[in-house]
Design a protein around this motif. Structure first.
Motif, PDB file in Angstrom:
ATOM      1  N   UNK A 199      62.040  51.372  11.560  1.00 35.74           N
ATOM      2  CA  UNK A 199      62.825  52.511  11.072  1.00 35.74           C
ATOM      3  C   UNK A 199      62.774  53.615  12.113  1.00 35.74           C
ATOM      4  N   UNK A 200      63.922  53.930  12.680  1.00 33.75           N
ATOM      5  CA  UNK A 200      64.032  54.973  13.700  1.00 33.75           C
ATOM      6  C   UNK A 200      64.623  56.222  13.070  1.00 33.75           C
ATOM      7  N   UNK A 201      63.818  57.239  12.940  1.00 30.89           N
ATOM      8  CA  UNK A 201      64.244  58.497  12.333  1.00 30.89           C
ATOM      9  C   UNK A 201      64.943  59.352  13.390  1.00 30.89           C
ATOM     10  N   UNK A 202      66.258  59.495  13.239  1.00 34.33           N
ATOM     11  CA  UNK A 202      67.061  60.295  14.168  1.00 34.33           C
ATOM     12  C   UNK A 202      67.537  61.592  13.508  1.00 34.33           C
ATOM     13  N   UNK A 203      66.661  62.227  12.770  1.00 33.53           N
ATOM     14  CA  UNK A 203      67.031  63.466  12.082  1.00 33.53           C
ATOM     15  C   UNK A 203      67.503  64.546  13.051  1.00 33.53           C
ATOM     16  N   UNK A 204      66.975  64.530  14.276  1.00 36.38           N
ATOM     17  CA  UNK A 204      67.291  65.571  15.263  1.00 36.38           C
ATOM     18  C   UNK A 204      68.185  65.051  16.385  1.00 36.38           C
ATOM     19  N   UNK A 205      68.854  63.938  16.174  1.00 39.31           N
ATOM     20  CA  UNK A 205      69.541  63.264  17.277  1.00 39.31           C
ATOM     21  C   UNK A 205      70.687  64.079  17.856  1.00 39.31           C
ATOM     22  N   UNK A 206      71.280  64.962  17.070  1.00 40.10           N
ATOM     23  CA  UNK A 206      72.383  65.770  17.620  1.00 40.10           C
ATOM     24  C   UNK A 206      71.919  66.675  18.758  1.00 40.10           C
ATOM     25  N   UNK A 207      70.625  66.959  18.817  1.00 37.19           N
ATOM     26  CA  UNK A 207      70.090  67.777  19.906  1.00 37.19           C
ATOM     27  C   UNK A 207      69.739  66.930  21.126  1.00 37.19           C
ATOM     28  N   UNK A 208      69.857  65.628  20.997  1.00 42.67           N
ATOM     29  CA  UNK A 208      69.586  64.689  22.096  1.00 42.67           C
ATOM     30  C   UNK A 208      70.550  63.511  21.949  1.00 42.67           C
ATOM     31  N   UNK A 209      71.836  63.850  21.839  1.00 46.87           N
ATOM     32  CA  UNK A 209      72.857  62.891  21.388  1.00 46.87           C
ATOM     33  C   UNK A 209      72.946  61.637  22.247  1.00 46.87           C
ATOM     34  N   UNK A 210      72.707  61.757  23.539  1.00 44.15           N
ATOM     35  CA  UNK A 210      72.830  60.595  24.414  1.00 44.15           C
ATOM     36  C   UNK A 210      71.752  59.551  24.150  1.00 44.15           C
ATOM     37  N   UNK A 211      70.721  59.925  23.399  1.00 46.22           N
ATOM     38  CA  UNK A 211      69.590  59.023  23.183  1.00 46.22           C
ATOM     39  C   UNK A 211      69.684  58.251  21.867  1.00 46.22           C
ATOM     40  N   UNK A 212      70.784  58.398  21.112  1.00 46.29           N
ATOM     41  CA  UNK A 212      70.891  57.645  19.872  1.00 46.29           C
ATOM     42  C   UNK A 212      70.857  56.146  20.145  1.00 46.29           C
ATOM     43  N   UNK A 213      70.261  55.416  19.227  1.00 46.07           N
ATOM     44  CA  UNK A 213      70.159  53.967  19.365  1.00 46.07           C
ATOM     45  C   UNK A 213      71.044  53.241  18.354  1.00 46.07           C
ATOM     46  N   UNK A 214      72.070  53.908  17.839  1.00 49.29           N
ATOM     47  CA  UNK A 214      72.928  53.283  16.840  1.00 49.29           C
ATOM     48  C   UNK A 214      73.620  52.031  17.368  1.00 49.29           C
ATOM     49  N   UNK A 215      73.857  51.949  18.676  1.00 55.85           N
ATOM     50  CA  UNK A 215      74.499  50.763  19.242  1.00 55.85           C
ATOM     51  C   UNK A 215      73.638  49.513  19.069  1.00 55.85           C
ATOM     52  N   UNK A 216      72.335  49.706  18.927  1.00 58.94           N
ATOM     53  CA  UNK A 216      71.435  48.562  18.772  1.00 58.94           C
ATOM     54  C   UNK A 216      71.545  47.918  17.390  1.00 58.94           C
ATOM     55  N   UNK A 217      72.204  48.576  16.448  1.00 60.39           N
ATOM     56  CA  UNK A 217      72.339  48.005  15.113  1.00 60.39           C
ATOM     57  C   UNK A 217      73.085  46.678  15.139  1.00 60.39           C
ATOM     58  N   UNK A 218      73.963  46.497  16.102  1.00 56.09           N
ATOM     59  CA  UNK A 218      74.734  45.254  16.185  1.00 56.09           C
ATOM     60  C   UNK A 218      73.929  44.114  16.793  1.00 56.09           C
ATOM     61  N   UNK A 219      72.783  44.437  17.390  1.00 52.92           N
ATOM     62  CA  UNK A 219      71.966  43.429  18.068  1.00 52.92           C
ATOM     63  C   UNK A 219      70.708  43.085  17.288  1.00 52.92           C
ATOM     64  N   UNK A 220      70.093  44.072  16.645  1.00 54.59           N
ATOM     65  CA  UNK A 220      68.803  43.877  15.986  1.00 54.59           C
ATOM     66  C   UNK A 220      68.949  44.055  14.477  1.00 54.59           C
ATOM     67  N   UNK A 221      68.712  42.965  13.746  1.00 60.62           N
ATOM     68  CA  UNK A 221      68.834  43.059  12.289  1.00 60.62           C
ATOM     69  C   UNK A 221      67.595  43.650  11.631  1.00 60.62           C
ATOM     70  N   UNK A 222      66.579  43.985  12.434  1.00 62.61           N
ATOM     71  CA  UNK A 222      65.397  44.662  11.870  1.00 62.61           C
ATOM     72  C   UNK A 222      65.391  46.158  12.158  1.00 62.61           C
ATOM     73  N   UNK A 223      66.514  46.694  12.641  1.00 58.46           N
ATOM     74  CA  UNK A 223      66.599  48.130  12.926  1.00 58.46           C
ATOM     75  C   UNK A 223      67.231  48.872  11.752  1.00 58.46           C
TER      76      UNK A 223
END
Length: 371
Positions: free
Chosen positions: A186-210
């Motif tokens: 579980x990756x908590x991205x509550x503050x991701x808008x302040x570091x937007x380039x670092x979001x890992x949402x693209x990994x959702x299509x690759x890892x079914x445990x994310x």
């Protein structure tokens, strides 16, 4: 407490200490309206929203379609990968309830980090293992590896609260691979808008445990409506829907969230983030000029962490002046640390002037002490 109430209270609940949220420590009621609140990582400003009460006599949709589709579009994923929750905190609880068995299962956390991962697990009588961050606040992958096959859920936070540090992408991928077919990460991205380039949402299509947690509380300046999101694959989402409350998103919340997530609302949010990041830069610059404190971690979120041996005196001084920041010294490896939420330009200036004046007075006092 009456003895009979104690006797019927679950044993693990008797032993719990409640999470010390910012509002439990300092109440923001009308009697404290003159205080400056820089302790809860909230946005310092709010926007106006319209609310239609025509259907308030009816129960709301469990998952309001406009909110779900808007957030899916914003996050760049499909609607079937999104669940709306009562803040990200409910997302944490849903994951533990759905994937951990009370009295048997455990989760893994990496302190110092957000305290609700452990509190939520303990509330459900789920064990908590710890793999502390290294001295530079990066993940200790070797320590985490010791818990493969021992935990059902791994909680990560990036940007991390309260250190403001980013977990680098290669470390996140390493953890996903380490716990592949073993545990949810579980990756908590509550503050991701302040570091937007670092979001890992693209990994959702690759890892079914994310699983990714998001919220409207921080950059979107909507902490008061309690609206968060869980992002994952459809199987995880369908499982979580089995344990979610019947009506988790109140109608007024859905209306406000939908407005915040339209094109205009997103543009306002990005402008707000830019302003707050400028405020962070100012705070860092001025605190860097004070010898008696040391900046800690990083500034990838909306707060600044620092350490000072005058922690207690400074905290008491600021409270006496009506300025509230957050003591983080109980956290692992954060002795004498305080955290400042970035405020408005005026709030930041008042805070920084008080801090500078405090340390100037400490310097004067020390020169007067006999050798």
């Amino acid at each position: 407490m009456a003895e009979w109430i104690t006797s019927i209270t679950n044993q693990h609940v008797r032993e719990l200490s409640p999470y010390e949220s910012a509002r439990r420590l300092f109440s923001a009621d009308e009697n404290n309206s003159g205080q400056i609140w820089l302790n809860a990582n909230e946005a310092p400003m709010s926007e106006d929203f319209s609310v239609n009460s025509a259907l308030f006599n009816r129960y709301p949709d469990c998952q309001p379609q406009e909110v779900i589709s808007s957030y899916a579009r914003y996050a760049g994923i499909s609607s079937g990968q999104v669940i709306a929750t009562r803040g990200a905190d409910e997302g944490i609880e849903l994951i533990i309830r759905a994937f951990c068995e009370p009295g048997k299962s455990s989760v893994l956390i990496c302190p110092p980090t957000y305290g609700m991962y452990a509190i939520s697990a303990q509330t459900f009588n789920v064990g908590v293992h710890k793999a502390p961050l290294t001295d530079d606040f990066s993940l200790n992958l070797d320590a985490m590896g010791e818990y493969v096959d021992k935990v059902n859920v791994v909680f990560l936070c990036s940007p991390n609260n309260p250190t403001g540090t980013r977990i680098e992408a290669e470390q996140i991928v390493a953890v996903l691979n380490m716990f592949k077919d073993k545990a949810l990460v579980v990756l908590d991205e509550a503050y991701i808008e302040f570091d937007a380039d670092a979001t890992q949402s693209a990994l959702l299509s690759t890892y079914n445990n994310l699983v990714i947690l998001r919220t409207l509380s921080k950059a979107h300046a909507l902490a008061g409506i309690r609206c968060g999101f869980v992002l994952s694959n459809t199987q995880v989402c369908q499982t979580l829907m089995k344990v979610i409350a019947p009506y988790p998103v109140p109608a007024p919340v859905a209306q406000v969230a939908a407005q915040a997530l339209n094109a205009e609302g997103i543009a306002v949010m990005y402008a707000r983030v830019k302003t707050l990041q400028q405020g962070i830069d100012t705070i860092v610059k001025r605190l860097s000029q004070i010898d008696q404190l040391t900046l800690c971690g990083d500034t990838k979120a909306n707060f600044v962490l620092f350490k000072t041996p005058y922690k207690n005196k400074l905290m008491a001084f600021l409270v006496s002046k009506g300025v509230i920041i957050r003591d983080q010294s109980k956290q692992h490896n954060l002795d004498n640390c305080l955290r400042i939420t970035v405020g408005s330009e005026q709030e930041n200036d008042i805070l920084l002037s008080l801090i500078q004046g405090f340390f100037q007075e400490q310097a004067i006092s020390s020169t007067k002490e006999p050798s």
